[in-house]
Design a protein around this motif. Sequence first.
Motif, PDB file in Angstrom:
ATOM      1  N   TRP A   1     -56.378 -51.047  40.416  1.00 44.25           N
ATOM      2  CA  TRP A   1     -55.869 -50.848  39.611  1.00 44.25           C
ATOM      3  C   TRP A   1     -54.855 -50.287  39.805  1.00 44.25           C
ATOM      4  O   TRP A   1     -55.213 -49.183  40.109  1.00 44.25           O
ATOM      5  CB  TRP A   1     -55.492 -50.652  37.512  1.00 44.25           C
ATOM      6  CG  TRP A   1     -56.556 -52.571  37.475  1.00 44.25           C
ATOM      7  CD1 TRP A   1     -56.623 -53.522  37.647  1.00 44.25           C
ATOM      8  CD2 TRP A   1     -57.464 -52.285  36.874  1.00 44.25           C
ATOM      9  NE1 TRP A   1     -57.315 -54.023  37.377  1.00 44.25           N
ATOM     10  CE2 TRP A   1     -58.272 -53.391  36.704  1.00 44.25           C
ATOM     11  CE3 TRP A   1     -59.166 -51.211  36.308  1.00 44.25           C
ATOM     12  CZ2 TRP A   1     -59.108 -53.842  36.083  1.00 44.25           C
ATOM     13  CZ3 TRP A   1     -60.178 -51.670  35.743  1.00 44.25           C
ATOM     14  CH2 TRP A   1     -60.194 -52.942  35.397  1.00 44.25           C
TER      15      TRP A   1
ATOM     16  N   ASP B   1     -51.985 -51.017  35.214  1.00 38.64           N
ATOM     17  CA  ASP B   1     -52.357 -52.413  35.526  1.00 38.64           C
ATOM     18  C   ASP B   1     -53.272 -52.580  34.243  1.00 38.64           C
ATOM     19  O   ASP B   1     -54.913 -51.386  34.355  1.00 38.64           O
ATOM     20  CB  ASP B   1     -53.372 -52.317  36.736  1.00 38.64           C
ATOM     21  CG  ASP B   1     -51.879 -52.797  38.191  1.00 38.64           C
ATOM     22  OD1 ASP B   1     -50.697 -52.920  37.016  1.00 38.64           O
ATOM     23  OD2 ASP B   1     -52.434 -52.484  38.756  1.00 38.64           O
TER      24      ASP B   1
ATOM     25  N   THR C   1     -45.612 -50.279  41.589  1.00 39.50           N
ATOM     26  CA  THR C   1     -46.627 -49.666  41.650  1.00 39.50           C
ATOM     27  C   THR C   1     -46.193 -50.630  42.575  1.00 39.50           C
ATOM     28  O   THR C   1     -45.378 -51.635  42.924  1.00 39.50           O
ATOM     29  CB  THR C   1     -47.578 -50.236  40.311  1.00 39.50           C
ATOM     30  OG1 THR C   1     -47.384 -52.303  40.348  1.00 39.50           O
ATOM     31  CG2 THR C   1     -47.885 -50.289  39.767  1.00 39.50           C
TER      32      THR C   1
END
Length: 589
Positions: free
Chosen positions: A312, A316, A427
């Motif tokens: 992550w 996330d 991300t």
Amino acid sequence: MNQPSASFGRFSNRSEACFDAWVRSSFYVPMRDGTRLAVDLMRPANGDVVAEEPLPAIWTHTRYQRASFSRDEKIQSWAEYWDPWLFDVIAHGYVALTVDVRGAGASFGINEGQYSAAETRDAYDMTEWIAAQSWCDGNVGMYGRSYLGVTQYFAASQAPPHLKAIFPEMASFDHYAYAFSGGVFRESSRFNWQLLVGNLDQSTAMLWKDDYQGPVVPVDHDDGELARALREHRANHDWYRMLDACQLRDNEVPWTGERLHQTRSAASFRNEIEHSGIPIYHLAGWYDMFPRDTLLWYANLKNPQKIVIGPWFHVDSRGMDYGAEHLRWYDHWLKGVDNGVMDEPAIHYWVIDAPAGQCWRATTTWPLPQATQRVLYLQNGPSHSIRSTNDGCLGNEMSHGADAYTVDYTTTSGQTNRWANANGGGTGYPDMTVNDEKGLTYTSAVLEEPLEVIGHPIVHLWISSTEKDGDFYAYLEDVHPDGFSQYVTEGVLRASHRALGEAPWNNLGLPFHSGLASDVEPLPDKPVELVFDLHPTAKHFPAGHRLRLSITCADCDNDRGVLCDPPAQVTVHRDAERASRLLLPVVDN
């Protein structure tokens, strides 16, 4: 133990939900000094009938507004915005609260910067106030990520009698190592954070993480109180300015005399946290800012503990049922349910790019006892894999030579990395090839068999420079057969901070650089060794891929670096006396 744990994150032994709705209300609660904090209370209900019986309560202490208005002027709670799993927990018989820290949201007071002593005292007062309410049965827990995770550690350091368990996610351990990684100021991250909270503190509508966040919601039956609270916020302290004045660990804020990195670092209170005995479930992400921090928390506390580390970034949550995992934790510690949550291995972690069904692993010990240290030396090239400054190789044997590098100050890890993501950036790292071509690279031969790196890589870099200081970044990457260079992890060290010392805590055997003024030393006119760790990872490198170590001297989109005009001329040495090398924790699968 490195056992597969394919079923982790999907649980069949969950308790049954007993409510189908929730009801929100908001109000002020006074702290011991009279400062009133804004509180959102969410109580479970069936239809319009609110639960009357006392229930366990979980709460979070937020810097980012407990509730805001949406574009269509509807009230949107922090939980709806960021923690939708919370409503599953409420449905199973919990009361939940979100509280604006002093000087933020709709709360009164002046915010004195991150994790002030007054804010921590508020956490004690709020916990005990919650426990005394008629809708609470006296059992209180906490939840929250990032700032809301760190506030849980600080709350535990106060040992409120009714705080029975916490679940901090992606939270820092040593604040200095976060803000000044290897002595390098993470300027963009810290500046953007201050810009964000500065706007929030004046209830300015804004876009955050590609979504709209409107003005803060006043408490119910507001009688001009929000306007008065916002006026008090005008005196809030500028955290970026405070950090900028304290670029060494022992610096003091000139206008207050406070040693910021001691008083505002939760690690300074680890003994108090351990003495509290409060059970802690730590959550981290391999691509977040704080995977090392989470593992340091685990190594330095004897509280009942668990860890989960997933694939992550900071925002996330994929691959795990968050509601179920929180519920199991709270059911055990707040309701006394014997659900086996403490009978499992203490650590669950995800191996990036592992074959299907083998991603989740479990262990009782970190670092993994079966991990062996593989030494890969920086070698002559070419590797025929990239058009970098040197196109060097990475292998099992030393080679003799040196690589000259005219520093390119435009190198960058991009704007969608682990640092930027926490403050609104996207991300996912780009193909690192473009960055690598501006630096020095060392690429292995094609892997004949899969390789798993699980733990903390360490770099030994022998360098000399025409300048008295410089920043050295090391990136570990997975080079795919088509040439795509996948970011895995990174580390950085400012050369003047190279002195190694003994950490004041269990540092997992990793190199420790104090950041103290007395240990800062300019580069001499001879080669010196830089030793630093990369953020921990758990990565499966498939057969047919290569490993790459990329060395640069700037991350222009993220950090305030050492800039020289003309550019520094750097040499990386690699011979028998000065063997530059990469140490990898390798696990045979």
